[in-house]
Design an enzyme around this catalytic site. Structure first.
Site, short mmCIF file in Angstrom:
data_model
loop_
_atom_site.label_atom_id
_atom_site.label_comp_id
_atom_site.label_asym_id
_atom_site.label_seq_id
_atom_site.Cartn_x
_atom_site.Cartn_y
_atom_site.Cartn_z
N LYS A 96 3.72 -111.35 -74.07
CA LYS A 96 3.59 -110.51 -75.48
C LYS A 96 2.17 -110.19 -75.63
CE LYS A 96 7.10 -113.86 -76.97
NZ LYS A 96 6.56 -115.12 -76.53
N THR A 97 0.97 -110.73 -75.61
CA THR A 97 -0.17 -110.50 -75.83
C THR A 97 -0.61 -109.27 -74.95
OG1 THR A 97 -0.71 -112.64 -76.34
CG2 THR A 97 -2.55 -111.20 -76.34
N ASP A 141 0.23 -113.22 -83.36
CA ASP A 141 1.11 -114.27 -82.51
C ASP A 141 1.63 -115.51 -83.45
OD1 ASP A 141 1.99 -115.03 -80.10
OD2 ASP A 141 0.44 -116.35 -79.36
N THR A 190 8.55 -116.88 -80.96
CA THR A 190 9.30 -117.55 -80.11
C THR A 190 10.53 -117.94 -80.82
OG1 THR A 190 8.29 -119.75 -80.71
CG2 THR A 190 7.51 -118.57 -78.32
N ARG A 249 2.87 -116.43 -66.74
CA ARG A 249 1.58 -117.29 -66.84
C ARG A 249 1.61 -118.60 -65.88
NH1 ARG A 249 1.49 -119.21 -72.95
NH2 ARG A 249 0.49 -116.88 -73.17
#
Ligand code: ADE
Length: 359
Positions: A96-97, A141, A190, A249
């Protein structure tokens, strides 16, 4: 100077404390993350591996297409920010970032990256909004964790690109409307269900980030190995991909572990044998489950007869934070069909019993 505070025309129970205008300008919010200044070592490592263009960004094809259509239409209108605000939701680690950084690159503006808990005071969000330039990306975030006052302060900037500041109090309260440069808010969460309807409805795009397919994770593992300067055999990259829980990740983390293990073995080529040995040592099984995952399932089975057990109870039993359990561990266990969330609590499925060797 008379006290100036962010006005909140939307009903709220607690009044924000008065803020002096000068304080707003001088106050730097806590834990500000920018491309140059990410405050955690883990994130620093991620930046090196982060794709720097949409072409390099593997997977999430539907999302990429939607964003490209939005941007190119906005650019044709000569107004990038007219693509509207974007809400990205889904499990952590899916990029997302990275999407926010890529958007700012495409537009040619700056990305300002924050986590909602670092914006807990009205002056924090006011300071951030006042530092934005035209077309900048403001990334928040865990946006579901914004407190009510901060959230409501965001409504006029999102809708009208202006900030309402009130001065004085009681009958002499005056509202000053400060124009802001047009910006794009990218919210990440989330927990879509924890976002209030008024906030959610102010986003033009509400997009889900999907878990990645194995083929995409293989490509990501190979790319990461290239950047980290070691070689992966084709079987080895597949082994990393299948253990990545659908999450780039984690692919990157496993690549780093494998690189170090290969160095320990005095080889620059991570073969299937080397990777097998590394994963045995790190206790990562063929589905990508690690000790905590297995402990969650074993605790449900052995202590709670398979469940249901409440989230807090389960978290306390294994000594893990309830939010980490809910946001990080559970989505993948559910995706594998090992865990169910029911209204009465968490349950281990027959598939989990079978996988862990219980009858
Ligand atoms: N690293 C992390 N996420 C990635 C992605 N989607 N594509 C390429 N590299 C990545």
């Amino acid at each position: 100077m008379s006290p100036i505070e962010p006005s909140n025309s939307y009903k709220q129970k607690t009044e924000p404390k008065p803020i002096k205008a000068i304080e707003i300008k001088e106050n730097k919010p806590k834990s500000r993350l920018t491309a140059e200044n990410i405050n955690q070592a883990e994130n620093q490592a991620e930046i090196t591996l982060r794709p720097s263009s949409l072409d390099e960004y593997i997977g999430q094809e539907r999302l990429k297409k939607i964003l490209m259509i939005g941007i190119s239409a906005a650019l044709k209108r000569g107004d990038s920010s007219s693509m509207g605000h974007i809400l990205l939701y889904g499990p952590p680690g899916l990029g997302k970032t990275t999407c926010a950084f890529l958007l700012s690159k495409l537009i040619g503006s700056q990305a300002h990256i924050f986590s909602a808990p670092s914006l807990d005071k009205p002056k924090d969000i006011v300071g951030v909004l006042m530092s934005l330039q035209k077309d900048d990306i403001l990334f928040i975030d865990e946006i579901h964790r914004l407190n009510k006052i901060t959230e409501e302060l965001l409504y006029p900037p999102m809708e009208d690109y202006c900030l309402d500041l009130s001065s004085g109090n009681g009958a002499s309260t005056r509202i000053t409307r400060l124009p802001l440069p047009k910006f794009i808010l990218v919210g990440a969460t989330t927990k879509l269900g924890n976002i209030s309807a008024p906030l959610r409805d102010r986003f033009t795009h509400i997009q889900k980030m999907e878990f990645y397919q194995e083929a995409d994770l293989i490509t990501i593992a190979n790319r990461t190995a290239r950047i980290l300067n070691f070689d992966l055999s084709p079987e080895a990259s597949k082994m990393i991909a299948t253990r990545s829980r659908g999450t780039p990740r984690i692919t990157n983390r496993l690549c780093r572990l494998v690189r170090d293990f290969s160095a320990h073995k005095n080889t620059n080529l991570a073969s299937a044998e080397v990777v097998e040995e590394a994963f045995t040592l790190f206790q990562i099984d063929e589905c990508g489950l690690e000790n905590t995952d297995r402990e969650i399932l074993k605790t449900l089975i052995e202590n709670y007869n398979g469940g249901p057990a409440g989230l807090e109870t389960l978290a306390a039993t294994i000594g893990e934070d309830a939010r980490t359990l809910e946001d990080f561990y559970e989505p993948f266990l559910m995706q594998l069909g090992f865990l169910e969330r029911t209204s009465k609590g968490r349950k281990a499925t027959p598939k989990a019993y079978q996988y862990l060797g219980y009858s």
